[in-house]
Design an enzyme around this catalytic site. Sequence first.
Site, mmCIF file in Angstrom:
data_model
loop_
_atom_site.group_PDB
_atom_site.id
_atom_site.type_symbol
_atom_site.label_atom_id
_atom_site.label_comp_id
_atom_site.label_asym_id
_atom_site.label_seq_id
_atom_site.Cartn_x
_atom_site.Cartn_y
_atom_site.Cartn_z
ATOM 1 N N ASP A 1 86.274 -49.062 -69.659
ATOM 2 C CA ASP A 1 86.525 -49.500 -68.286
ATOM 3 C C ASP A 1 87.873 -50.197 -68.239
ATOM 4 O O ASP A 1 88.421 -50.595 -69.281
ATOM 5 C CB ASP A 1 85.408 -50.443 -67.814
ATOM 6 C CG ASP A 1 85.584 -50.887 -66.365
ATOM 7 O OD1 ASP A 1 86.014 -50.053 -65.545
ATOM 8 O OD2 ASP A 1 85.312 -52.058 -66.056
ATOM 9 N N SER A 2 88.373 -50.400 -67.039
ATOM 10 C CA SER A 2 89.634 -51.119 -66.867
ATOM 11 C C SER A 2 89.478 -52.609 -67.107
ATOM 12 O O SER A 2 90.468 -53.319 -67.271
ATOM 13 C CB SER A 2 90.168 -50.886 -65.450
ATOM 14 O OG SER A 2 89.256 -51.396 -64.495
ATOM 15 N N TYR B 1 93.244 -50.738 -62.602
ATOM 16 C CA TYR B 1 93.704 -49.353 -62.687
ATOM 17 C C TYR B 1 93.978 -48.752 -61.300
ATOM 18 O O TYR B 1 94.702 -47.768 -61.195
ATOM 19 C CB TYR B 1 92.645 -48.485 -63.381
ATOM 20 C CG TYR B 1 92.662 -48.536 -64.894
ATOM 21 C CD1 TYR B 1 93.410 -49.489 -65.600
ATOM 22 C CD2 TYR B 1 91.913 -47.631 -65.632
ATOM 23 C CE1 TYR B 1 93.410 -49.521 -66.984
ATOM 24 C CE2 TYR B 1 91.908 -47.658 -67.023
ATOM 25 C CZ TYR B 1 92.649 -48.601 -67.696
ATOM 26 O OH TYR B 1 92.643 -48.621 -69.063
ATOM 27 N N CYS C 1 84.174 -46.467 -65.259
ATOM 28 C CA CYS C 1 85.233 -46.888 -64.336
ATOM 29 C C CYS C 1 85.424 -45.758 -63.344
ATOM 30 O O CYS C 1 85.649 -44.607 -63.742
ATOM 31 C CB CYS C 1 86.523 -47.145 -65.114
ATOM 32 S SG CYS C 1 87.985 -47.461 -64.094
ATOM 33 N N ASN C 2 85.311 -46.070 -62.061
ATOM 34 C CA ASN C 2 85.427 -45.029 -61.051
ATOM 35 C C ASN C 2 86.833 -44.456 -60.973
ATOM 36 O O ASN C 2 87.008 -43.248 -60.834
ATOM 37 C CB ASN C 2 85.008 -45.582 -59.689
ATOM 38 C CG ASN C 2 83.508 -45.716 -59.552
ATOM 39 O OD1 ASN C 2 82.827 -44.839 -59.034
ATOM 40 N ND2 ASN C 2 82.973 -46.835 -60.020
ATOM 41 N N THR C 3 87.854 -45.312 -61.073
ATOM 42 C CA THR C 3 89.228 -44.822 -61.008
ATOM 43 C C THR C 3 89.520 -43.884 -62.175
ATOM 44 O O THR C 3 90.096 -42.800 -61.996
ATOM 45 C CB THR C 3 90.233 -45.990 -61.018
ATOM 46 O OG1 THR C 3 89.955 -46.864 -59.922
ATOM 47 C CG2 THR C 3 91.661 -45.476 -60.903
ATOM 48 N N GLU D 1 86.971 -60.482 -62.215
ATOM 49 C CA GLU D 1 87.714 -60.706 -63.457
ATOM 50 C C GLU D 1 88.115 -62.166 -63.646
ATOM 51 O O GLU D 1 88.311 -62.626 -64.772
ATOM 52 C CB GLU D 1 88.955 -59.808 -63.498
ATOM 53 C CG GLU D 1 88.652 -58.335 -63.651
ATOM 54 C CD GLU D 1 88.132 -57.961 -65.036
ATOM 55 O OE1 GLU D 1 88.316 -58.749 -65.990
ATOM 56 O OE2 GLU D 1 87.524 -56.874 -65.152
ATOM 57 N N CYS E 1 82.971 -48.963 -57.576
ATOM 58 C CA CYS E 1 83.690 -49.625 -58.663
ATOM 59 C C CYS E 1 82.642 -50.391 -59.435
ATOM 60 O O CYS E 1 81.804 -51.086 -58.836
ATOM 61 C CB CYS E 1 84.761 -50.567 -58.121
ATOM 62 S SG CYS E 1 85.569 -51.570 -59.408
ATOM 63 N N THR E 2 82.670 -50.300 -60.751
ATOM 64 C CA THR E 2 81.612 -50.927 -61.541
ATOM 65 C C THR E 2 81.693 -52.449 -61.553
ATOM 66 O O THR E 2 80.777 -53.114 -62.036
ATOM 67 C CB THR E 2 81.609 -50.378 -62.986
ATOM 68 O OG1 THR E 2 82.932 -50.461 -63.534
ATOM 69 C CG2 THR E 2 81.124 -48.942 -63.010
ATOM 70 N N HIS E 3 82.771 -53.015 -61.019
ATOM 71 C CA HIS E 3 82.830 -54.471 -60.848
ATOM 72 C C HIS E 3 81.929 -54.930 -59.697
ATOM 73 O O HIS E 3 81.442 -56.071 -59.707
ATOM 74 C CB HIS E 3 84.260 -54.923 -60.525
ATOM 75 C CG HIS E 3 85.211 -54.865 -61.667
ATOM 76 N ND1 HIS E 3 85.761 -53.683 -62.117
ATOM 77 C CD2 HIS E 3 85.730 -55.848 -62.453
ATOM 78 C CE1 HIS E 3 86.583 -53.944 -63.122
ATOM 79 N NE2 HIS E 3 86.581 -55.245 -63.350
#
Length: 280
Positions: A11-12, A43, A75-77, A154, A186-188
């Site tokens: 993931d980013s 990302y 990570c979706n991006t 983050e 987005c996984t966040h």
Amino acid sequence: MNNNNPIGLVDSGAGGLTVVKQAINRIPNEQFIFIGDTQRMPYGPKSVEEVISYTFQMANFLIEQKNIKLLVIACNTATARALDKLQQQLPIPVIGVIQAGAVAAQHATKNHLIGIIATEGTVQSNAYPNALKQIDINVETFQQSEPEFVQIVESNQYHSLTAKQIVAAHLANFKVQKIDTLVLGCTHFPLLSSFIKDAVGHHVKLVDSGFETVQIIEQTLIDQNLSSFVKHDRSEDIFYTTADPDRFDVIATDWLAPEMPLDVRHLKIIGSGSMQYLQE
């Protein structure tokens, strides 16, 4: 391929831990090795070429150094930009998070009005609207990029009143659009799910693409005879970050709520972008 080899996730940043958590709950016998590229996140604003390059660097480290048997792009991006290329070039199965989220959203919606929140890169790619249209031509989608949500997570501010206020202000328009389903693209974002639900209304179904992806991971292990023969201990899981491991550890511990300390390590980016773990 050894069935007892680990599963790799990339993931980013820390968001992919939401996928790890679901994977641990659903397939607890497996060992997981995670990389969060926190130094180079987010990302979303990065070019397509950069995202592809970064994702390959993480994948190559996990394959060459950790001998993973399956790779999850948590990570979706990175899924939107790099999944096809990784599936074509890597010698192991590679799973992304978008298709599973799209399928789940289509199953969840009753009025065919689906909202999507994601990073700039995922929104620009139109990956979710395209995937949804392939499933159901009658679906109408409403996309918003929410890079500030990533920064909130983050910076470990996702429990704060400020975070709640920002989420409410950003998502107010979805009530006007009368969506009945919202894709957390987005996984966040699942770490903000309680604030998101308050913002859009509790009648709106939230689709966690990471959660849905774990079902595909489980089925892939079965279909390709890759399920572990032994039960791995959670102490065998490894969490790499390309930035500050102490800061990453705080978020990971809070989210995963482990019974024992996590094995969090610093992964150094070398030169043009290869990766190396330097034991400290």
